[in-house]
Design a protein around this motif. Structure first.
Motif, short mmCIF file in Angstrom:
data_model
loop_
_atom_site.label_atom_id
_atom_site.label_comp_id
_atom_site.label_asym_id
_atom_site.label_seq_id
_atom_site.Cartn_x
_atom_site.Cartn_y
_atom_site.Cartn_z
N HIS A 62 28.83 23.56 -13.76
CA HIS A 62 27.51 24.12 -13.58
C HIS A 62 27.78 25.87 -12.93
O HIS A 62 27.08 26.71 -13.39
N SER A 63 28.84 25.74 -12.10
CA SER A 63 29.21 27.09 -11.79
C SER A 63 29.58 27.88 -12.70
O SER A 63 29.57 29.13 -12.56
N GLU A 64 30.38 27.45 -13.79
CA GLU A 64 30.81 28.10 -14.58
C GLU A 64 29.75 28.40 -15.87
O GLU A 64 29.87 29.37 -16.14
N ILE A 65 28.83 27.60 -16.33
CA ILE A 65 27.87 27.87 -17.27
C ILE A 65 26.77 28.63 -16.69
O ILE A 65 25.63 29.08 -17.36
N HIS A 66 26.49 28.14 -15.37
CA HIS A 66 25.00 28.52 -14.86
C HIS A 66 23.78 28.30 -15.44
O HIS A 66 22.99 29.22 -15.32
N GLU A 83 34.60 11.52 -9.39
CA GLU A 83 35.43 12.58 -10.18
C GLU A 83 34.23 13.47 -10.95
O GLU A 83 34.21 14.73 -10.83
N LEU A 84 33.32 13.01 -11.57
CA LEU A 84 32.35 13.37 -12.57
C LEU A 84 31.35 14.25 -11.63
O LEU A 84 31.02 15.48 -12.17
N ARG A 85 31.01 13.95 -10.41
CA ARG A 85 30.36 14.80 -9.55
C ARG A 85 30.82 16.16 -9.32
O ARG A 85 30.32 17.15 -9.58
N GLN A 86 32.16 16.14 -8.92
CA GLN A 86 32.68 17.30 -8.72
C GLN A 86 32.91 18.19 -9.87
O GLN A 86 32.83 19.36 -9.88
N TRP A 87 33.32 17.54 -10.90
CA TRP A 87 33.19 18.16 -12.36
C TRP A 87 32.12 18.70 -12.79
O TRP A 87 31.89 20.03 -13.14
N LEU A 88 30.84 18.06 -12.42
CA LEU A 88 29.63 18.67 -12.92
C LEU A 88 29.29 20.02 -12.25
O LEU A 88 28.69 20.75 -12.72
N LEU A 124 23.01 15.04 -2.32
CA LEU A 124 23.47 15.80 -1.53
C LEU A 124 24.57 16.48 -1.65
O LEU A 124 24.76 17.85 -1.35
N GLU A 125 25.55 15.76 -2.38
CA GLU A 125 26.80 16.21 -2.75
C GLU A 125 26.74 17.38 -3.78
O GLU A 125 27.49 18.53 -3.78
N VAL A 126 25.94 16.97 -4.74
CA VAL A 126 26.06 17.85 -6.02
C VAL A 126 25.14 19.06 -6.02
O VAL A 126 25.53 20.09 -6.39
N ALA A 127 23.95 18.77 -5.45
CA ALA A 127 22.73 19.79 -6.02
C ALA A 127 22.71 20.97 -4.84
O ALA A 127 23.09 20.87 -3.75
N ASN A 128 22.11 22.16 -5.28
CA ASN A 128 21.76 23.11 -4.30
C ASN A 128 20.53 22.88 -3.59
O ASN A 128 20.49 23.23 -2.32
N ARG A 129 19.54 22.07 -4.23
CA ARG A 129 18.49 21.93 -3.76
C ARG A 129 17.82 20.30 -4.01
O ARG A 129 18.22 19.90 -5.34
N ALA A 185 28.30 13.36 -24.20
CA ALA A 185 26.96 13.44 -24.08
C ALA A 185 26.57 14.62 -23.65
O ALA A 185 25.42 15.65 -24.26
N LEU A 186 27.03 15.21 -22.76
CA LEU A 186 27.06 16.53 -22.14
C LEU A 186 27.27 17.82 -23.07
O LEU A 186 26.50 18.84 -23.19
N ALA A 187 28.32 17.61 -23.74
CA ALA A 187 28.81 18.76 -24.52
C ALA A 187 27.73 18.68 -25.68
O ALA A 187 27.42 19.91 -26.26
N ARG A 188 27.17 17.54 -26.26
CA ARG A 188 26.18 17.50 -27.44
C ARG A 188 25.06 18.31 -26.79
O ARG A 188 24.38 19.09 -27.48
#
Lengths: 351, 289
Positions: free
Chosen positions: A183-187, A174-179, A201-206, A146-149
């Motif tokens: 994100h840091s890859e495609i920004h 696993e997916l949290r870390q992956w996301l 808290l773990e995934v977001a910047n804000r 779904a993300l790739a699409r």
């Protein structure tokens, strides 16, 4: 790309899903909309995507009024909670869909489309699944497809509705870390909706904490955790002990007994004292602001979780604290408790 | 402690463990019933049709009146299936994918042709288009023939068969929801692209199922068509009407020969329906989990 939301109102009948919401999302941010169900976070996301329309207010994407465009013209990647993959298409065709429906003038050649889809399937590390149908995939795989699409159309912003909601706990981690690493890859500027504070808290910047159609607080994960702006945020993020107290003339009382803590400028009247479980310092009986009897102790890992019946408030108030294991607690112990850090919020009836 | 008792109880209630005799009797009743009311009549139709041999059967079918009836029936069925395909998909789309005022009313309206006697459906068209009817004079002055002509028969058939496609699609589309459509729109697809690339492939088996039932009913409709047709031989007789006329004229071979065509249509429909139902069951894979 920046997103700006101003004074957004959306009502479903008498229910205000969004109640004058303002929000600015900076370029390249990974923002979490966090709140309980019914807090309006998904509605906000759908309005930004163009899948819902506000009753009033403004939405602009990259300085451009988004409300004058339909969902298809906003170039927004949207990942649905239940993925909404096209069930009659293979994984490959699902990802290719956004490229194939482009107007002929800008559409890539067949070879171009194939190359792009391969690239995206590589990105989500599922190139070996391209001939499968969605029904043949696991939840985590569907999520990544779904993300790739959504990424296929090179979206200006990426919106994810409860991206990990339908997954089991292990895959979710696993997916949290992956996301985050994706994100840091495609920004690309991204917003995701979640009701899981740990996830936010773990995934977001804000993190944007929402309740009842309003934004309660916006801040970094550290800010919302350590300096909650409202009673709701304190209660919703992290595990808190909440005690009903009475503030008068700078004195804090629990069940009539004065507690040896400063009111910190809290207004007089009925209030709530919020303390994190791990911010309760355990001392010998007679020390500290509160007294209590240990009722039950469970020790695991670095902490022991103790149920304590407070002597103030006629012993009916039972709290749970997380204490380090340097001093083993026994049930029946009488101990003193001193909040290291605490916040006092006045009780208000917000209707 | 409770386990043995509850297992005894469940064994007693289990329909699979009825005494053998009871099971046999029940099955036998069902079989006899089916044989008497379904299989025998069907066999009888074919037996009667071929009672004077294959030659008589074929010549009965190649009679100009029979050919005209077959042609008319096919034509009317094509018109009603075509129109109801469009109406049905549009109505089901509107009902399943959007919320609007009067939705419940529309749903019951779709079922109206099922709950009204076909004769009354026919009479309504007589009242509207007949010489003494509502629009009768205007039609007459413009020399337009609706009643006792093909348009009238087609109208009555369209009315009677309207619910089939819509009914087949509404639950299917409601179950599928609108998320895939939303996904398509957000990926930049236009409304038409969304319909043809996402919605239609998801409902195609349902559409075929509705079309099949609609077609069977359109070809077999008697009551409504009988009222509006006027029974002009070689012109406005459909197959079911011709069967009755021939039968009343004691032309049993011809009558049953035409009837056998309708019976074959029923059998083909039955087989196709079974295949489609299997497809529909398989195609309804859930979108998550």
């Amino acid at each position: 790309m920046t997103i700006e939301v101003r004074n957004l109102v959306k009502k479903f009948g008498a229910f205000a899903a969004l109640d004058h919401v303002d929000l600015r999302v900076g370029d390249g941010e990974l923002l979490a909309l966090l709140g309980p169900s019914g807090s309006g976070k998904t509605t906000l996301l759908r309005i930004i995507a163009g899948l819902d329309w506000p009753d009033s207010g403004e939405v602009s994407i990259d300085g451009e009024n988004a409300l004058s465009h339909g969902a298809g013209e906003r170039h927004v990647g949207f990942v649905f909670q239940h993925y909404a993959l096209f069930r009659h298409m293979t994984v490959f065709e699902n990802v290719a869909f956004g490229l194939r429906v482009q107007p002929r003038a800008v559409r890539k050649t067949e070879a171009g489309i194939r190359a792009r889809v391969r690239e995206l399937l590589d990105l989500v590390q599922l190139d070996w699944l391209s001939d499968r149908y969605p029904s043949q995939l696991s939840g985590g795989q569907r999520q990544r497809i779904a993300l790739a699409r959504a990424l296929a159309i090179e979206p200006r912003i990426l919106l994810l509705d409860e991206p990990f909601g339908a997954l089991d706990a292990k895959v979710r981690k696993e997916l949290r870390q992956w996301l985050r690493s994706l994100h840091s890859e495609i920004h690309v500027t991204s917003i995701f909706v979640t009701h899981d504070q740990e996830e936010a808290l773990e995934v977001a910047n804000r993190v944007v904490v929402m309740d009842k159609g309003r934004i309660e607080q916006i801040g970094t994960p550290g800010e919302v955790y350590d300096h909650p702006a409202t009673a709701f945020v304190h209660g919703f993020i992290g595990e808190s002990i909440v005690l009903p107290v009475e503030v008068s003339d700078g004195c804090v009382r629990l069940g009539g007994e004065a507690l040896n803590i400063a009111a910190d400028g809290a207004v007089s009247g009925a209030s709530k004292l919020f303390v994190r479980r791990h911010d309760m310092q355990v001392g010998p009986a007679g020390s500290g602001a509160l007294q209590g009897a240990v009722r039950r102790v469970r020790a695991f890992g670095p902490i022991q979780r103790a149920e304590i019946a407070l002597s103030a408030g006629e012993g009916a108030t039972v709290i749970e604290i997380d204490a380090p294991r340097d001093r083993e607690l026994q049930s029946g112990d009488i101990i003193g408790l001193q909040p290291r850090r605490y916040r006092i919020f006045a009780v208000q009836d917000r209707t | 402690m409770n386990a043995p008792r509850s297992s005894i109880r469940s064994a007693r209630n289990d329909p699979g463990t009825e005494p053998r005799a009871v099971r046999l009797v029940i099955i036998a009743i069902a079989l006899v019933f089916l044989t008497v009311f379904v299989v025998l009549p069907l066999l009888l139709v074919f037996a009667q049709a071929f009672s004077k041999g294959v030659g008589a059967y074929l010549s009965a079918l190649s009679d100009p009146e029979a050919l005209s009836a077959i042609r008319l029936t096919l034509c009317v069925a094509a018109i009603s299936v075509g129109l109801n395909l469009v109406f049905g998909v549009v109505a089901a789309w509107a009902i399943a994918k959007f919320d609007f005022r009067g939705k419940a009313f529309l749903i019951s309206l779709i079922d109206l042709p099922f709950s009204v006697s076909p004769v009354i459906s026919g009479l309504v068209f007589v009242l509207l288009f007949g010489a003494q009817g509502y629009w009768g004079r205007w039609l007459q002055s413009h020399d337009i023939h609706v009643l006792f002509a093909v348009p009238g028969i087609a109208l009555a058939t369209v009315f009677v068969t309207f619910p089939f496609v819509a009914r087949a699609l509404i639950p299917l589309m409601q179950e599928q929801g609108i998320q895939e459509e939303e996904a398509a729109i957000s990926l930049g697809a236009s409304g038409l692209q969304t319909f043809f690339r996402v919605t239609l492939p998801n409902i195609k088996w349902g559409v075929l199922y509705g079309v099949l039932l609609c077609n069977a009913r359109a070809m077999g409709e008697f009551g409504a068509v009988s009222v509006v047709s006027g029974h002009i031989r070689g012109e406005t007789n459909t197959m079911p009407l011709l069967v009755e006329i021939l039968y009343n004229e004691y032309q049993f071979v011809s009558s049953f020969a035409v009837a056998s065509l309708l019976a074959m249509l029923a059998l083909i429909t039955l087989v196709a329906k079974t295949i489609l139902e299997r497809q529909l069951d398989q195609r309804q894979y859930p979108s998550d989990d």
